[in-house]
Enzyme design. Structure first.
Site, mmCIF file in Angstrom:
data_model
loop_
_atom_site.group_PDB
_atom_site.id
_atom_site.type_symbol
_atom_site.label_atom_id
_atom_site.label_comp_id
_atom_site.label_asym_id
_atom_site.label_seq_id
_atom_site.Cartn_x
_atom_site.Cartn_y
_atom_site.Cartn_z
ATOM 1 C CE LYS A 78 -4.126 -1.878 2.393
ATOM 2 N NZ LYS A 78 -5.170 -1.819 3.007
ATOM 3 C CG ASP A 114 -8.383 0.032 3.449
ATOM 4 O OD1 ASP A 114 -9.141 -0.712 2.811
ATOM 5 O OD2 ASP A 114 -7.319 -0.117 3.151
HETATM 6 P P1 NAP Z 1 -0.962 -3.155 11.568
HETATM 7 O O1 NAP Z 1 -0.792 -1.965 10.648
HETATM 8 O O2 NAP Z 1 -0.151 -4.199 11.756
HETATM 9 O O3 NAP Z 1 -1.447 -2.564 13.065
HETATM 10 C C1 NAP Z 1 -1.529 -3.366 14.057
HETATM 11 C C2 NAP Z 1 -2.063 -2.664 15.340
HETATM 12 O O4 NAP Z 1 -2.460 -3.689 16.316
HETATM 13 C C3 NAP Z 1 -1.059 -1.974 15.977
HETATM 14 O O5 NAP Z 1 -1.609 -0.791 16.376
HETATM 15 C C4 NAP Z 1 -0.439 -2.795 16.827
HETATM 16 O O6 NAP Z 1 0.079 -2.215 18.113
HETATM 17 C C5 NAP Z 1 -1.726 -3.762 17.499
HETATM 18 N N1 NAP Z 1 -1.441 -4.882 18.105
HETATM 19 C C6 NAP Z 1 -0.960 -6.097 17.302
HETATM 20 N N2 NAP Z 1 -0.870 -6.870 18.314
HETATM 21 C C7 NAP Z 1 -1.204 -6.469 19.588
HETATM 22 C C8 NAP Z 1 -1.338 -6.981 20.888
HETATM 23 N N3 NAP Z 1 -0.850 -8.188 21.304
HETATM 24 N N4 NAP Z 1 -1.613 -6.100 21.893
HETATM 25 C C9 NAP Z 1 -2.253 -4.921 21.615
HETATM 26 N N5 NAP Z 1 -2.208 -4.331 20.493
HETATM 27 C C10 NAP Z 1 -1.566 -4.991 19.517
HETATM 28 O O7 NAP Z 1 -2.433 -3.641 11.067
HETATM 29 P P2 NAP Z 1 -3.696 -2.968 10.436
HETATM 30 O O8 NAP Z 1 -3.530 -3.291 8.808
HETATM 31 O O9 NAP Z 1 -3.903 -1.760 10.669
HETATM 32 O O10 NAP Z 1 -4.755 -4.149 10.707
HETATM 33 C C11 NAP Z 1 -5.309 -3.897 11.867
HETATM 34 C C12 NAP Z 1 -6.766 -5.013 11.911
HETATM 35 O O11 NAP Z 1 -7.549 -4.495 11.258
HETATM 36 C C13 NAP Z 1 -6.434 -6.585 11.510
HETATM 37 O O12 NAP Z 1 -6.983 -7.362 12.513
HETATM 38 C C14 NAP Z 1 -7.029 -6.600 10.201
HETATM 39 O O13 NAP Z 1 -7.553 -7.888 9.869
HETATM 40 C C15 NAP Z 1 -7.934 -5.559 10.205
HETATM 41 N N6 NAP Z 1 -8.619 -4.851 9.070
HETATM 42 C C16 NAP Z 1 -9.726 -5.240 8.588
HETATM 43 C C17 NAP Z 1 -10.067 -4.603 7.311
HETATM 44 C C18 NAP Z 1 -11.607 -4.947 6.909
HETATM 45 O O14 NAP Z 1 -11.703 -4.749 5.691
HETATM 46 N N7 NAP Z 1 -12.286 -5.465 7.658
HETATM 47 C C19 NAP Z 1 -9.156 -3.954 6.645
HETATM 48 C C20 NAP Z 1 -7.807 -3.694 6.988
HETATM 49 C C21 NAP Z 1 -7.521 -4.098 8.286
HETATM 50 P P3 NAP Z 1 1.576 -1.624 18.349
HETATM 51 O O15 NAP Z 1 1.530 -0.388 17.283
HETATM 52 O O16 NAP Z 1 1.953 -1.354 19.567
HETATM 53 O O17 NAP Z 1 2.324 -2.688 17.482
#
Ligand code: NAP
Length: 290
Positions: A78, A114
């Protein structure tokens, strides 16, 4: 205007679309988008391409060479793809990520659907008016950025961001306007208090996603009964966070709608036609439950 397909066949007028990512074989986008093409009779076909960072520039050249009309972009491309398109929509630029490319006669424009997809889903499925609402966003990763950007356009009273790594929440709040825009980064020890005052609490972290289905970012008792609990995760469809919030008397909103509507916006940008949202949802639900 997109061309219509005769008798449902792929022929020499069929236009190619697709999604790229690494990995990509888990993606539900092809079944969702091909259903949308069938439903509207548009002569398009949509498939998934496993593209690595090394092959991304050649892929983008291929989009121009083959006249692919549209591409969805997912993890990890992205950001990198922003350097390869010809123009970037101001929203995608502010968010700092592109998830949709539109090819207009060889000129590629990058968009981000998104955040707007999430907000459309939240408004249609859980809370129609976001103006004046107090919103807490848990997580400050890539998805959170797009969502916070789009939420601010709805004029909520406040958006408070909490994150395991607090500095990332502070950076996100600062980069999207900070206190002047109604955005606050909150320390983790204040999360319970902010959740208790919030009209909407949104989990944008991966906590609770399959296979860690028993985990939740907060306790249900932290929520105000009647408030909206929203989770971006759609596998499982009802996360531990949503189960706990539901038991507390909250209204719940899962992540499937965001996935459907980010695709619906992409479809609309490519074809100029309204996306057949309920058919798209039906197809994805069937696939998730298979
Ligand atoms: P990302 O950029 O990797 O961000 C992950 C986030 O989760 C960060 O804020 C991270 O905190 C936090 N995190 C991960 N493990 C954790 C834990 N054990 N305890 C506390 N915080 C934790 O991922 P993303 O792309 O934003 O995606 C995040 C979620 O959204 C995923 O579950 C994904 O499947 C979902 N999503 C859904 C859609 C949809 O269409 N519905 C679209 C996009 C994403 P730190 O900064 O401290 O690491």
């Amino acid at each position: 205007m997109a061309e219509h397909r005769l008798n449902g066949t792929i022929d020499s007028h069929t236009v190619l679309y697709g999604v790229i990512g690494d990995p990509i074989r888990h993606s539900k986008s092809p079944i969702m988008m091909n259903r949308a093409f069938r439903e509207t009779g548009i002569n398009g076909v949509y498939t998934a391409f496993h593209i690595t960072s090394e092959t991304l520039p050649a892929f983008v050249d291929g989009v121009r060479a083959m006249g692919m009309r549209g591409v969805n972009v997912t993890i990890p491309h992205k950001l990198q793809v922003m350097e390869l398109v010809d123009e970037i929509d101001p929203g995608a630029l502010a968010i700092g990520a592109v998830n949709t490319i539109v090819n207009e006669n060889g000129k590629l424009t990058g968009y981000n659907t998104d955040g707007i997809g999430y907000v459309r889903s939240l408004k249609e499925e859980a809370e129609s008016g976001l103006a004046g609402k107090r919103i807490v966003v848990i997580g400050a990763g890539g998805a959170s950025r797009g969502i916070v950007y789009s939420l601010l356009k709805e004029k909520p009273e406040s958006v408070a961001i909490s994150n395991r790594t607090v500095e990332r929440a502070e950076q996100l709040a600062d980069s999207l306007g900070g206190e002047a825009a109604g955005l606050t980064a909150i320390p983790n020890e204040k999360l319970e208090q902010w959740c208790g005052d919030a009209d909407i609490v949104i989990n944008t972290t991966s906590v609770g996603m399959f296979p860690n289905v028993g985990q939740s970012p907060i306790e249900g008792s932290w929520m105000k009964p009647g408030a909206v609990a929203s989770d971006l995760i759609y596998n499982p469809l009802k996360t531990e966070f949503l189960l706990r919030a539901e038991a507390r008397g909250c209204r719940i909103h899962g992540g499937l709608g965001m996935f459907i509507y980010q695709g619906a916006y992409a479809f609309e940008y490519w074809t100029g036609q309204a996306a057949p949202v309920s058919a798209m949802r039906e197809t994805v639900l069937e696939a998730l439950q298979a």
